[in-house]
Scaffold this active site. Sequence first.
Site, PDB file in Angstrom:
ATOM      1  N   HIS B  92       0.841  -1.201   0.000  1.00  0.00           N
ATOM      2  CA  HIS B  92       0.000   0.000   0.000  1.00  0.00           C
ATOM      3  C   HIS B  92       0.877   1.254   0.000  1.00  0.00           C
ATOM      4  CE1 HIS B  92      -3.107   2.896   1.212  1.00  0.00           C
ATOM      5  NE2 HIS B  92      -2.319   3.258   2.215  1.00  0.00           N
ATOM      6  N   ASP B 122       7.483  20.702 -26.628  1.00  0.00           N
ATOM      7  CA  ASP B 122       7.499  19.362 -26.025  1.00  0.00           C
ATOM      8  C   ASP B 122       8.563  19.360 -24.945  1.00  0.00           C
ATOM      9  OD1 ASP B 122       7.459  16.533 -25.508  1.00  0.00           O
ATOM     10  OD2 ASP B 122       6.638  16.251 -27.519  1.00  0.00           O
ATOM     11  N   TRP B 162       7.045   0.045   4.144  1.00  0.00           N
ATOM     12  CA  TRP B 162       7.629   0.606   2.926  1.00  0.00           C
ATOM     13  C   TRP B 162       9.034   1.140   3.166  1.00  0.00           C
ATOM     14  CZ3 TRP B 162       9.380   5.471   1.451  1.00  0.00           C
ATOM     15  CH2 TRP B 162       9.181   6.495   2.359  1.00  0.00           C
ATOM     16  N   SER B 192      13.657   5.624 -13.408  1.00  0.00           N
ATOM     17  CA  SER B 192      12.607   6.335 -14.138  1.00  0.00           C
ATOM     18  C   SER B 192      12.489   7.774 -13.662  1.00  0.00           C
ATOM     19  CB  SER B 192      11.295   5.577 -13.952  1.00  0.00           C
ATOM     20  OG  SER B 192      10.199   6.444 -14.052  1.00  0.00           O
ATOM     21  N   SER B 193      12.486   7.944 -12.334  1.00  0.00           N
ATOM     22  CA  SER B 193      12.321   9.300 -11.793  1.00  0.00           C
ATOM     23  C   SER B 193      13.540  10.162 -12.054  1.00  0.00           C
ATOM     24  CB  SER B 193      12.063   9.238 -10.287  1.00  0.00           C
ATOM     25  OG  SER B 193      10.774   8.765 -10.055  1.00  0.00           O
ATOM     26  N   HIS B 276      12.823  11.483   3.470  1.00  0.00           N
ATOM     27  CA  HIS B 276      12.158  12.713   3.877  1.00  0.00           C
ATOM     28  C   HIS B 276      11.974  13.689   2.723  1.00  0.00           C
ATOM     29  CE1 HIS B 276       9.917  15.084   6.499  1.00  0.00           C
ATOM     30  NE2 HIS B 276      10.544  16.129   6.045  1.00  0.00           N
ATOM     31  N   GLU B 278      11.532  12.833  -0.119  1.00  0.00           N
ATOM     32  CA  GLU B 278      10.489  12.184  -0.917  1.00  0.00           C
ATOM     33  C   GLU B 278       9.096  12.692  -0.548  1.00  0.00           C
ATOM     34  OE1 GLU B 278      10.483  10.113  -3.444  1.00  0.00           O
ATOM     35  OE2 GLU B 278       8.338   9.670  -3.425  1.00  0.00           O
ATOM     36  N   TYR B 280       8.328  15.586   0.391  1.00  0.00           N
ATOM     37  CA  TYR B 280       8.166  16.896  -0.249  1.00  0.00           C
ATOM     38  C   TYR B 280       8.063  16.756  -1.762  1.00  0.00           C
ATOM     39  CZ  TYR B 280       8.837  18.688   4.327  1.00  0.00           C
ATOM     40  OH  TYR B 280       8.660  18.933   5.647  1.00  0.00           O
ATOM     41  N   SER B 291      -1.641  26.634  -5.977  1.00  0.00           N
ATOM     42  CA  SER B 291      -1.399  28.040  -6.300  1.00  0.00           C
ATOM     43  C   SER B 291      -2.108  28.426  -7.591  1.00  0.00           C
ATOM     44  CB  SER B 291       0.102  28.307  -6.443  1.00  0.00           C
ATOM     45  OG  SER B 291       0.753  28.101  -5.216  1.00  0.00           O
ATOM     46  N   HIS B 325      14.633  12.979  11.822  1.00  0.00           N
ATOM     47  CA  HIS B 325      13.476  13.101  12.711  1.00  0.00           C
ATOM     48  C   HIS B 325      12.540  11.898  12.565  1.00  0.00           C
ATOM     49  CE1 HIS B 325      11.283  15.618   9.436  1.00  0.00           C
ATOM     50  NE2 HIS B 325      11.021  14.354   9.287  1.00  0.00           N
ATOM     51  N   HIS B 326      12.852  11.006  11.627  1.00  0.00           N
ATOM     52  CA  HIS B 326      12.121   9.737  11.567  1.00  0.00           C
ATOM     53  C   HIS B 326      12.766   8.705  12.480  1.00  0.00           C
ATOM     54  CE1 HIS B 326       9.686  10.899   8.056  1.00  0.00           C
ATOM     55  NE2 HIS B 326      10.730  11.630   7.750  1.00  0.00           N
ATOM     56  N   THR B 351       6.202  26.705   5.187  1.00  0.00           N
ATOM     57  CA  THR B 351       4.893  26.087   4.952  1.00  0.00           C
ATOM     58  C   THR B 351       3.786  27.039   5.374  1.00  0.00           C
ATOM     59  OG1 THR B 351       5.980  24.014   5.507  1.00  0.00           O
ATOM     60  CG2 THR B 351       3.616  23.949   5.247  1.00  0.00           C
ATOM     61  N   LYS B 354       3.201  29.644   2.827  1.00  0.00           N
ATOM     62  CA  LYS B 354       2.379  29.204   1.702  1.00  0.00           C
ATOM     63  C   LYS B 354       0.887  29.224   2.059  1.00  0.00           C
ATOM     64  CE  LYS B 354       3.752  26.847  -1.580  1.00  0.00           C
ATOM     65  NZ  LYS B 354       4.432  27.759  -2.488  1.00  0.00           N
ATOM     66  N   ARG B 473       1.368   1.244  15.224  1.00  0.00           N
ATOM     67  CA  ARG B 473       0.927   1.052  13.849  1.00  0.00           C
ATOM     68  C   ARG B 473       1.383  -0.314  13.351  1.00  0.00           C
ATOM     69  NH1 ARG B 473       5.223   4.726  10.383  1.00  0.00           N
ATOM     70  NH2 ARG B 473       4.087   3.967   8.595  1.00  0.00           N
TER      71      ARG B 473
END
Lengths: 287, 553
Positions: B92, B122, B162, B192-193, B276, B278, B280, B291, B325-326, B351, B354, B473
Amino acid sequence: MVYVNRQMLTRGALAAAAGIPAILCAGAALAQAEGQPVPGGLGLPNMVTPVGLGTQQLYNMVLMPIISFIALFVLGLLIYVCYRFNEQANPIPSKLTHNTPLEIIWTLIPVLILLFISVPSLRLLAEQVEVPEASVTIKVTGNQWYWSYKYPEDQGGGFGFDQMMKPESELQPGELRLLTVDNEALVPVNEVIAVHITSNDVIHAFGVPSFGVRMDAIPGRLNQTWFKVEKEGVYYGQCYFICGKDHAYMPIVIRAVSREKYNEWLAESKQKFAGAGARVRIAAASR
Amino acid sequence: MASSTTAGAHDHPRGLRRFLFSTNHKDIGTLYIILGTIGGVVGFLLSLGMRLELAYPGVQIFPGLAELLQGADPSMALDAGKNLYNVFITVHGVLMIFFMAMPILIGGFGNWFVPIMIGAPDMAFPRLNNISFWLLVSALVLAVISMFVEGAPGMRGFGGGWTFYPPLSSNTGTPGPAMDFVILALHLAGASSILGAINFITTIFNMRAPGMTLHRMPLFVWSILVTAFLLLLVLPVLAGCVTMLLTDRNFGTMFYDPAGGGDPLLFQHLLWFFGHPEVYIVILPGFGIISQVVSTFSKKPVFGYLGMAYAMVSIGVLGSIVWAHHMYTVGMSLNAQRYFTLATMVIAVPTGIKIFSWIATMWGGSISFRAPMVWAIGFIFVFTMGGITGVVLANASADKQFHEGYYVVAHFHYTLSLGAVFALYAGFYYWFPKMSGYMYSETLAKANFWLLFIGVNIVFFPQHFLGLGGMPRRYIDYPDAYALWNMVSSFGMIFVTLSLIVWFYVIIDAFMKKRLAGANPWGVGATTLEWTLPSPPPFHQFQVLPRISGSGR
C-alpha cells in the site's frame, strides 16, 4: 448553485470546527485503570513517571492548545474569505499581490511560536535522554516474537526470563487480550530504573505509553533509556516497530511494587528462573 | 499576453504506435495518469482490506485472503494471514507513493503542463520521456509480483513496511526473493524518476519561450523544478541504499549486518536521506497546483509570488537536512536530536507562508466555487491539520510518545492521503477540460469532493485518538480498548469507496455527454499559457513560440 455551495461549505466547516475542540479536551481523558489503554480514550494515558508527566504537560499544556488555535484560526480565515470574497459578495477582484509588513509578520510570528515551543520541548528531551544514576538496571532483548529480561547479579538478580503473550484460550477473567503475559517484569516503585535494550534478530521497539518511554531494540546496538515509576501498578506496553508476522503479539508488562516486595520477587525468581534464559543464550550464540 | 499558432497535426501516430512508442509529452502524461490511477486503485483496495480487518478486534479476513490470493495452506492460513497483512501495508505504501502520487502529479500533470506553461513544443528529451514511463510500468509489475513469491520463511511477499529496514528485509527476516523483487522495483522506479527529473530540469532551463523568465514562470512549473532537483539529489542515495541491501542479501556483504561490522542504522540514515525529501517530492507539485487553482478562481494573481516560489525552494533545501526526525527512538545522541528537532520545526515557517499566501490570494478576490477551487480550499484546511500535528512530531521529546503509533499514521495521511490527494483532484478537475476537451459534471465533481472530504476525515481523525492512547501502527490486531475508534475509522471507508466510484462515474459521464469545454472554461482568472490553446491542445503546440510580456505567473 454557487449559493448552495457556499452554504454547504459553511456547514461542512462548522461540522469540522465542532470536531476540533474534541482534540482540545483530549487531555482530560477519563481517569480509569492506569497502565492500560482506555476504551474509547481521547487523550494521553495517565502518566506515572517524571518523563511521562513531562510529556503529558508538554502535549496538553503547550502543543495541543497551540495547534488547536492554529487550526481554528486557519479555518476561521477560510470561512471568512469564502463568505466575504465570493463572486456575489465581491464581483470585482482587487489587484492586491504584495504587502511586505504582512509577509514579515506571518514569517516572524510562527518563528516566535516555534521558539516558545522549543524551550520546554528541549528541556524534556534532555531529561529523557540523560539517564540519571540508576538503582536497578534491566537488560531487555527483543526476539521474534517475545521479550527477554535479565536482572544483573550485583543488584540481587542474576536471572533472566522470557515474557510471552498469553494466548486468548488461556486468559483468566480480568486479563487483557493481547496484553497479558506469562511472566511479568517487576521493578521497585520510586526508584530510577535504567533499561538497556537490544535485539537478537530484527528491529523491535520497547514502548510503555504510561511511562513516556519508547526505544528501539536494534541488533548490534545497546540502547539505553530510563523510567522512575511513581505509582504501584501494572503497566502494559507493546512492540513499536514492525518485526514480522507476530508484531502485534509481543506485549510488555511491567509491574511496579514496593522495594520489599521487589526483593522478595528477586529471591523467588532466582529459584524459579534458575537455568532459564537458556533460549536467549542459544539464540545469541547462533547468530 | 501570448498568442499561439497551431498548424494541422502532422506526423500523428495512431493506436498502438501512438501510445507504446510515444514521444509526445501529452500522450506520455496521459499514460502516467492512467498508470497512477491503476496504482491508486490497487493501493486503495489494499487499504480497504486493512480497514475491514481493523474494524473489529481479532483477526477476521486476512487468513481467508491469504488462501485466496496467495494459495496458502488452510492449516497455515492464520500465520499466512498475519504475514499478508504486513505485505498489504508495505505494498500500500509503495504503491501510493511511487505508483500513484508521483506518476500522476509529476509524470502526469508535470509532463502535460510544464512544456505548455513555459511555451515549449514538447519536453527536451522526448525519447527519454518514453523510457521513463515504461521503466515505471516495469517497476510496478515487479512490485506486484513480489507479493506472490516467497519472502519470510514459508510466507509470500515482503511484509516489513515501505521503509524496508534491515534486518527484517535482509536474509535474517526475509530470506526469500520477494525482497529482491522489491529492490529491483525500486531501482527501476528510481531510474525512471531520475531520467524524468533530468528531462524536466533541462526543459525548464532551456526551452522557455521568449520572455518567459524564471521569475515569470507559473508556480506549478516552479514546484516541478524544485521537485526535479530533489529527485535528482536524493534518488541516487536510495539506489545506493537498496543496492547495498541487495549485495547484503545475495553476495555476502555486511553493510547492514552487525555480525560483520555493519550497522542497520546506516540503512535508516540513507533511506531517510531519500525518504524525507520524498514526502516533499510528493507534496510540492500539489503546492504548485493549489497556487494555480486558487489564483484562477479568485481571479487574482498569486499573493507574494516570489515568496511562494522561494518558500518552495527553502522547503526543498530544509526538507533535505531533517531526515533523522524519523529516527528519534533509535538512540541518537542528545545533540543530534536537538538539531533535528529545531531544523524540522523551521520547515513550519515556509509552509506557513504558503498557507497564508493562499488565503491572502483569496482575500479581496472574487471567488467562484467551481470544483477545482472547492478541492483547493479543502486542501488548505486538511494540509493545515497535517502540518500542525507535524509540528508536534517534530519535537523529539513528544515524538517518543507517538513514534510508530497511530498519531503518526494520522499525521502523514492528513498531509498525503488528504493533502496530496486533494491537490491531485484539484489539478485533475482543473485540467480535465483541457486534457480531454470535455467538461465534467459540476454536481458529480462536488459529490466526489464531499464524499472524500467526509470519508477521509472520519477515517483519519479518530486515529489521532488511537495514537494518543498508544496504539502501535502496523498491527493486524489490537487490544480491545482501541475498538471504538478503529470501528469509526473503518466506517469512514464507506464514504471513501463511494467517492472513488463517483469519480469514475464523473469521467464516464464527461466522455459520454461530450460537453465541449472550449479553450478556456475558467474565464479571466486563467492566465497561464495552456488556456490559450484549444481543448484538447493540438498534437504539436506552439509551432510559433509565444512571446511573453508582463507577469506570466
